[in-house]
Motif scaffolding. Structure first.
Motif, PDB file in Angstrom:
ATOM      1  N   MET A   1       5.880  20.200  -4.961  1.00 47.71           N
ATOM      2  CA  MET A   1       5.028  19.799  -3.840  1.00 47.71           C
ATOM      3  C   MET A   1       5.809  18.832  -2.965  1.00 47.71           C
ATOM      4  N   ALA A   2       6.203  19.249  -1.800  1.00 49.13           N
ATOM      5  CA  ALA A   2       6.981  18.415  -0.889  1.00 49.13           C
ATOM      6  C   ALA A   2       6.050  17.599   0.004  1.00 49.13           C
ATOM      7  N   ALA A   3       6.490  16.394   0.343  1.00 47.19           N
ATOM      8  CA  ALA A   3       5.695  15.531   1.218  1.00 47.19           C
ATOM      9  C   ALA A   3       5.681  16.097   2.636  1.00 47.19           C
ATOM     10  N   ALA A   4       4.496  16.091   3.261  1.00 47.19           N
ATOM     11  CA  ALA A   4       4.381  16.590   4.627  1.00 47.19           C
ATOM     12  C   ALA A   4       5.087  15.661   5.602  1.00 47.19           C
ATOM     13  N   ALA A   5       4.995  14.356   5.357  1.00 48.46           N
ATOM     14  CA  ALA A   5       5.657  13.368   6.201  1.00 48.46           C
ATOM     15  C   ALA A   5       5.754  12.058   5.433  1.00 48.46           C
ATOM     16  N   ILE A   6       6.737  11.267   5.768  1.00 50.17           N
ATOM     17  CA  ILE A   6       6.930   9.971   5.117  1.00 50.17           C
ATOM     18  C   ILE A   6       7.023   8.893   6.195  1.00 50.17           C
ATOM     19  N   HIS A   7       6.225   7.826   6.026  1.00 46.15           N
ATOM     20  CA  HIS A   7       6.286   6.704   6.962  1.00 46.15           C
ATOM     21  C   HIS A   7       6.191   5.410   6.179  1.00 46.15           C
ATOM     22  N   GLN A   8       7.078   4.506   6.420  1.00 42.14           N
ATOM     23  CA  GLN A   8       7.106   3.217   5.724  1.00 42.14           C
ATOM     24  C   GLN A   8       6.241   2.215   6.487  1.00 42.14           C
ATOM     25  N   PHE A   9       5.004   2.020   6.011  1.00 42.68           N
ATOM     26  CA  PHE A   9       4.114   1.069   6.656  1.00 42.68           C
ATOM     27  C   PHE A   9       4.423  -0.364   6.233  1.00 42.68           C
ATOM     28  N   ALA A  10       4.720  -0.545   4.959  1.00 46.25           N
ATOM     29  CA  ALA A  10       4.973  -1.885   4.425  1.00 46.25           C
ATOM     30  C   ALA A  10       5.739  -1.760   3.118  1.00 46.25           C
ATOM     31  N   GLU A  11       6.255  -2.879   2.631  1.00 42.21           N
ATOM     32  CA  GLU A  11       6.967  -2.861   1.360  1.00 42.21           C
ATOM     33  C   GLU A  11       6.029  -2.592   0.189  1.00 42.21           C
ATOM     34  N   CYS A  12       4.793  -3.044   0.323  1.00 42.64           N
ATOM     35  CA  CYS A  12       3.810  -2.847  -0.739  1.00 42.64           C
ATOM     36  C   CYS A  12       2.430  -2.690  -0.110  1.00 42.64           C
ATOM     37  N   ILE A  13       1.655  -1.730  -0.600  1.00 42.82           N
ATOM     38  CA  ILE A  13       0.288  -1.516  -0.123  1.00 42.82           C
ATOM     39  C   ILE A  13      -0.648  -1.653  -1.314  1.00 42.82           C
ATOM     40  N   THR A  14      -1.606  -2.551  -1.221  1.00 43.60           N
ATOM     41  CA  THR A  14      -2.503  -2.808  -2.345  1.00 43.60           C
ATOM     42  C   THR A  14      -3.719  -1.893  -2.351  1.00 43.60           C
ATOM     43  N   CYS A  15      -4.192  -1.475  -1.187  1.00 42.16           N
ATOM     44  CA  CYS A  15      -5.335  -0.573  -1.099  1.00 42.16           C
ATOM     45  C   CYS A  15      -5.364   0.052   0.292  1.00 42.16           C
ATOM     46  N   HIS A  16      -6.063   1.158   0.427  1.00 41.76           N
ATOM     47  CA  HIS A  16      -6.126   1.823   1.730  1.00 41.76           C
ATOM     48  C   HIS A  16      -7.373   2.687   1.828  1.00 41.76           C
ATOM     49  N   ALA A  17      -7.699   3.107   3.043  1.00 41.16           N
ATOM     50  CA  ALA A  17      -8.823   4.008   3.289  1.00 41.16           C
ATOM     51  C   ALA A  17      -8.571   4.762   4.582  1.00 41.16           C
TER      52      ALA A  17
END
Length: 368
Positions: A1-17
């Protein structure tokens, strides 16, 4: 399963929605802020920074219909964010907590949301129009440790929780004036707020990632002992199935259909589980490609050690399960031990009836 796209938002992400249309994402970059990004043509652009909390934001949920964002933090506070024009306006929620808030989730009707905490309690929050604020009712003295995850039943009344005390519980969250009696299930609306519907003592370790199936008939959650638990008909006559994996523990699960579940965890490789026509759950495959399998002798030895260790762990964890059941081993690219019990989940008992099948081709296998 290949990633559709990769974007570096931050060094660490604790939670998201994700936003309702999935064009925007809100996440915490491991600090007290919430960043909102939107995708434009070929790149992500930062639109907003929500900075009302004082400590790390530990939970975010974005409502699908009302387009509201709820956030919780280690600062013991919660805010409901409403978009007014181009700005997000926060409204403080009174949680009455003396420990960190750890997770949050909107109810299906979005007239309530639940907050799990390190205070061994769950806050069920609702909007009080008379005073124009969000207040909470607290479920106390039920959990013995921190609440790790939450899941709303489709009926908008039942709430499932998991905890580091190793138990999964189901509570009624009926609130007079917010919920209507007899709307979907007479049994669920007859119960009082905070009433415990079920307590599932299937694990001896931390448990995470509780989820209901789309119909609400099946409940699933993961244990830190590399096990996945499936419970049917929790309210009336519970029937439990336990899958012990030889891989690293799962951290969260998600029903993509009534009979299909995706699990993600410390292996960094999503796993697919499915139920057959009889309702028996089993591991199907990994979503990502795996490395070449080890030699036959090594694989056989690895299966023997880890499978028997899994049986020992599972038997220990099922001391409070029903008295009858069966164990079968299925080889589908990974060693999986399945246990299924019928009847009540509560009470004491010892596993008495079980059957073990060896790896195909081995001397203890029926075809060996």
């Amino acid at each position: 399963m290949a990633a559709a796209a990769i974007h570096q938002f931050a060094e660490c992400i604790t939670c998201h929605a994700w936003s309702p249309d999935e064009s925007m994402i809100a996440f915490c970059p491991n600090n007290h802020e919430v960043h909102i990004y939107k995708f434009f043509t070929d790149k992500w652009e930062k639109l907003h920074v929500l900075s009302k909390h004082d400590q790390i934001v530990s939970g975010i949920d974005w409502s699908k219909s009302s387009n509201k964002i709820v956030t919780v933090s280690h600062d013991r506070n919660s805010y409901v964010w409403t978009q007014e024009g181009s700005d997000w306006v926060p409204t403080l929620v009174i949680l009455k907590l003396n420990r960190a808030a750890l997770c949050v989730q909107w109810s299906p009707k979005e007239n309530k949301f639940a907050v799990g905490s390190g205070a061994k309690s769950v806050c069920v929050c609702y909007y009080e129009q008379e005073n124009n604020w969000w207040i909470s009712k607290v479920i106390r003295k039920r959990h013995e440790s921190s609440v790790t995850s939450l899941a709303w039943h489709p009926n908008n009344i039942y709430l499932a929780t998991t905890s580091t005390d190793g138990k999964c519980r189901v509570f009624s969250t009926f609130i007079k004036g917010v919920d209507k009696r007899g709307s979907q299930s007479s049994t669920s609306t007859d119960s009082k707020f905070g009433e415990q519907i079920a307590q599932l003592d299937l694990s001896s370790t931390w448990v995470f990632g509780v989820r209901w199936s789309p119909s609400g008939k099946t409940l699933a959650y993961a244990g830190h002992n590399s096990m996945v638990y499936f419970i049917d008909e929790v309210e009336s006559s519970p029937a439990a199935q336990n899958l012990a994996l030889r891989d690293l523990p799962l951290r969260d699960v998600l029903f993509v259909s009534e009979r299909t579940l995706i699990g993600v965890g410390f292996d960094c490789n999503p796993m697919i589980f499915a139920a057959d026509d009889t309702g028996l759950w089993s591991f199907i495959r990994f979503l990502d490609e795996r490395k070449a399998a080890p030699s036959a002798s090594k694989a056989s030895q690895d299966w023997t050690v880890k499978s028997w260790y899994g049986i020992w762990k599972m038997t220990s964890a099922l001391q409070n399960s029903s008295r009858e059941g069966f164990i079968t081993n299925q080889i589908k690219g990974t060693s999986v031990i399945t246990h299924r019990t019928q009847g009540t989940i509560l009470g004491s008992g010892v596993l008495q009836v079980f059957k073990i099948q060896g790896q195909p081709g081995s001397k203890d296998s029926p075809d060996g």
